[in-house]
Enzyme design. Sequence first.
Site, mmCIF file in Angstrom:
data_model
loop_
_atom_site.group_PDB
_atom_site.id
_atom_site.type_symbol
_atom_site.label_atom_id
_atom_site.label_comp_id
_atom_site.label_asym_id
_atom_site.label_seq_id
_atom_site.Cartn_x
_atom_site.Cartn_y
_atom_site.Cartn_z
ATOM 1 N N SER A 193 71.756 -48.915 42.662
ATOM 2 C CA SER A 193 70.402 -49.150 42.450
ATOM 3 C C SER A 193 69.725 -50.424 42.790
ATOM 4 O O SER A 193 69.692 -50.560 44.241
ATOM 5 C CB SER A 193 70.184 -48.960 41.020
ATOM 6 O OG SER A 193 68.862 -48.650 40.502
ATOM 7 N N LYS A 215 72.526 -44.862 45.104
ATOM 8 C CA LYS A 215 71.386 -44.212 44.142
ATOM 9 C C LYS A 215 70.039 -44.857 44.644
ATOM 10 O O LYS A 215 69.747 -45.935 44.971
ATOM 11 C CB LYS A 215 71.482 -45.074 42.549
ATOM 12 C CG LYS A 215 70.282 -44.381 41.568
ATOM 13 C CD LYS A 215 70.344 -44.701 40.383
ATOM 14 C CE LYS A 215 69.128 -44.158 39.600
ATOM 15 N NZ LYS A 215 67.731 -44.582 40.030
ATOM 16 N N GLN A 244 62.638 -43.984 38.923
ATOM 17 C CA GLN A 244 62.344 -43.127 37.605
ATOM 18 C C GLN A 244 61.057 -43.926 36.779
ATOM 19 O O GLN A 244 61.316 -45.229 37.195
ATOM 20 C CB GLN A 244 63.479 -42.766 36.770
ATOM 21 C CG GLN A 244 64.187 -41.894 37.049
ATOM 22 C CD GLN A 244 65.316 -42.029 38.531
ATOM 23 O OE1 GLN A 244 65.813 -43.185 38.523
ATOM 24 N NE2 GLN A 244 65.551 -41.185 39.387
#
Length: 484
Positions: free
Chosen positions: A315, A339, A343
């Site tokens: 991430s 990733k 979100q």
Amino acid sequence: MTFKKQHIVFILIAALVLGFAGAYFGVKLAQPDKQVKEEKAEVPLIKGDEEVEQPENMDKVVQAFGLIKKHYLMDVDDQQLVEGAIKGMLGSLDDPYSTYMDAETMKNFNETIESSFEGIGAEVSMVDGKVTIIAPIKDSPAEEAGLRPNDQILTVDEESVEGLELAEAVEKIRGEKGSEVVIKVQRAGVSDPFNVTIERDDIPVETVHSNVKKIDGKKTGVLEITTFSENTATEFKEQLTKLEEDGIEGLVIDVRGNPGGLFNAVEDILKLFIPKDMPYVQIEDQDGGKSPYYSELDTKKDYPISVVIDEGSASASEILAVAMKEAGYDVVGTKSFGKGTVQQAVPMGDGSTIKLTFYKWLSPKGTWIHEKGIKPTIKVKQPDYFYSNPVQLENPLTYNHTGEKVKNIQIMLDGLGYDPGRIDGYFNKQTVEAVKEFQQDNDVKVTGEIDKKTAGLIEAQIVDHIREGDDDQQMEKALNELYK
């Protein structure tokens, strides 16, 4: 990566990563809310103010609700049905990062983003329906116990977690400081699962650690980022400033085992290194529109920099690593997690929240690393013993025994400086002598056999050896290549 990943960030605190790639258990394991925060981007939450038109078949949902309430054999709470419908809609998206957190889950999350937590200290995710360790937190009980990325949790205190949602599994791992939890782990490459007993403890939230090393007479700074939280960018800037004032001539940024975190935190750090002539990240919306983000930095730092990553870097860590890579810096280690979505958390008005995937993030050059990860410019694996596995015995291992357990013991003995002669799983005479030498050095009855006590001592010393970083080949390579 080709498998499906479902991630919620829960820190297994007392009673338990842009966003997190997973969840923290106090397992601290993981913090659901923390994951949501980390994934926030400075972009509009909703495109425009238009309302979504109700589909023609929405009456079907109401009809199903009425049918269940009127005819189902058991009593069913209205709230249970409503929340089940929401979870069903999100589940139909086939997106592991879009999730629903009810009011109780949100409450627990908010409690876990204070100054410290209680738990085991590991970030977890749901991978192919399995509760999976993404990374243990630095200096946590989970790290001390030897948990590592991609370990699958099968049972907690002998209760299976199969079929449970991630939040439910986290609840089982939660507990007070000083209490113990027994976790059965399945590790890739190991045929038999094994138990790990962990004593829960306080999990501090310090996210940046710094030190100085001398490489070829040059003063080199090392900054390790364990997660990207609300204070990470501030901590990073403060410690970088101190290192620069101390006269460093090079810098290594270590994000190994870092599952991610707040988008804004990694943004603020990249603004210190990526000049304004290239974006440090791009955000792509559902229509394919791309928004590049730029710093106001005129030039790069006047000293060399490298980044260290591994399979636990996810991430926000990947945003940092790929931006630095495409800016011309070396990235050292092994391929990262993969990733590449962003979100945002949408409050539902009753304390619950929907965390929904709104965007992709792309590298400065427009590459999407989702489920692919980032390949380092300099690939380096750790020594074999970093990947060895615990050995649980019912009967001692002795001369002429063969198998996976013998191989793991041989690898660990070799890592500790005791020469077993071979590491292929055959318990030969030289392995016997290596075991005897280890036993003698550790005041254990000298038998040349591996019993539970000897195996436990070998494993404990290997864990300590890894944590001390004496044979950290990835860091050593990053430092040695810095000035070439």
